[in-house]
Write an enzyme that holds these catalytic residues in place. Structure first.
Site, PDB file in Angstrom:
ATOM      1  CB  CYS A  31     -33.358   9.802 -55.190  1.00  0.00           C
ATOM      2  SG  CYS A  31     -33.146   8.189 -55.980  1.00  0.00           S
ATOM      3  CG  HIS A  73     -36.038   9.413 -58.758  1.00  0.00           C
ATOM      4  ND1 HIS A  73     -34.778   9.933 -58.533  1.00  0.00           N
ATOM      5  CD2 HIS A  73     -36.910  10.381 -58.408  1.00  0.00           C
ATOM      6  CE1 HIS A  73     -34.891  11.174 -58.079  1.00  0.00           C
ATOM      7  NE2 HIS A  73     -36.182  11.466 -57.993  1.00  0.00           N
ATOM      8  CG  HIS A 133     -36.885  14.426 -56.001  1.00  0.00           C
ATOM      9  ND1 HIS A 133     -36.652  14.173 -57.317  1.00  0.00           N
ATOM     10  CD2 HIS A 133     -37.451  15.662 -55.977  1.00  0.00           C
ATOM     11  CE1 HIS A 133     -37.062  15.188 -58.066  1.00  0.00           C
ATOM     12  NE2 HIS A 133     -37.553  16.103 -57.255  1.00  0.00           N
TER      13      HIS A 133
END
Length: 182
Positions: A85, A138, A154
């Protein structure tokens, strides 16, 4: 006998339906006048040169990120062979001449924190996805905002690089903050 009575009633009901008088207007011309305004009802706000440039930059960054759509996940990856990510965000920004940290929790320390209601294309969304996670792990890049539906690109461990919605239960639950870097 009962059968004849039923047939008679059905026949009478059909005849009665066909003989009802209906008012019809034939060859009457109707004139409708609509008064308008010379002003636009929903004028799009004129962007300043600075805002226009930021919007163009965000569009370029998103376009770069979208070229990786479908790339498999690879921890620490930054190529089409595999990407994580933060690698996706890092490469998308780097290819558009923006120097940025490589790791998601460090990325979260950059930029200006904004409310979810104020999110625009090009902003970053940060998440804590591990159960006992103490820090952000993330990141996603906002690609589209339609009302309260925020789409972001992502890379996930299970599906690689893809576009998701912040409305999805897992992402909504894991969401920590949004930042503006442009």
């Amino acid at each position: 006998m009962l059968r004849k009575i039923i047939c008679l009633l059905v026949t009478l009901s059909f005849i009665a339906c066909g003989t009802s008088k209906r008012k019809r207007t034939v060859n009457k011309t109707r004139t409708v006048t609509v008064e308008g305004s010379s002003e636009e009802t929903n004028p799009t706000p004129k962007l300043s040169k600075k805002e226009e440039k930021k919007n163009e930059k965000a569009t370029a960054i998103i376009a770069t990120a979208m070229t990786f759509n479908g790339t498999r996940y690879k921890f620490g990856g930054t190529t089409r062979q595999g990407m994580d990510c933060s690698g996706l965000v890092y490469v998308s920004l780097k290819e558009n001449d923006i120097v940025f940290p490589r790791v998601s929790y460090q990325m979260a320390e950059e930029g200006k924190r904004i409310k979810v209601a104020d999110v625009k294309k090009g902003d970053l969304l940060f998440f804590k996805t591990s159960k006992g996670g103490k820090r952000i792990n993330h990141v996603g890049l906002v690609v589209d905002v339609q009302g309260d539906d925020i789409k972001f690109i992502h890379s996930t461990t299970s599906r690689g690089v893809l576009v998701s919605s912040l409305r999805e239960g897992f992402w909504n639950y894991s969401f920590v903050k949004a930042t503006r870097i442009l």
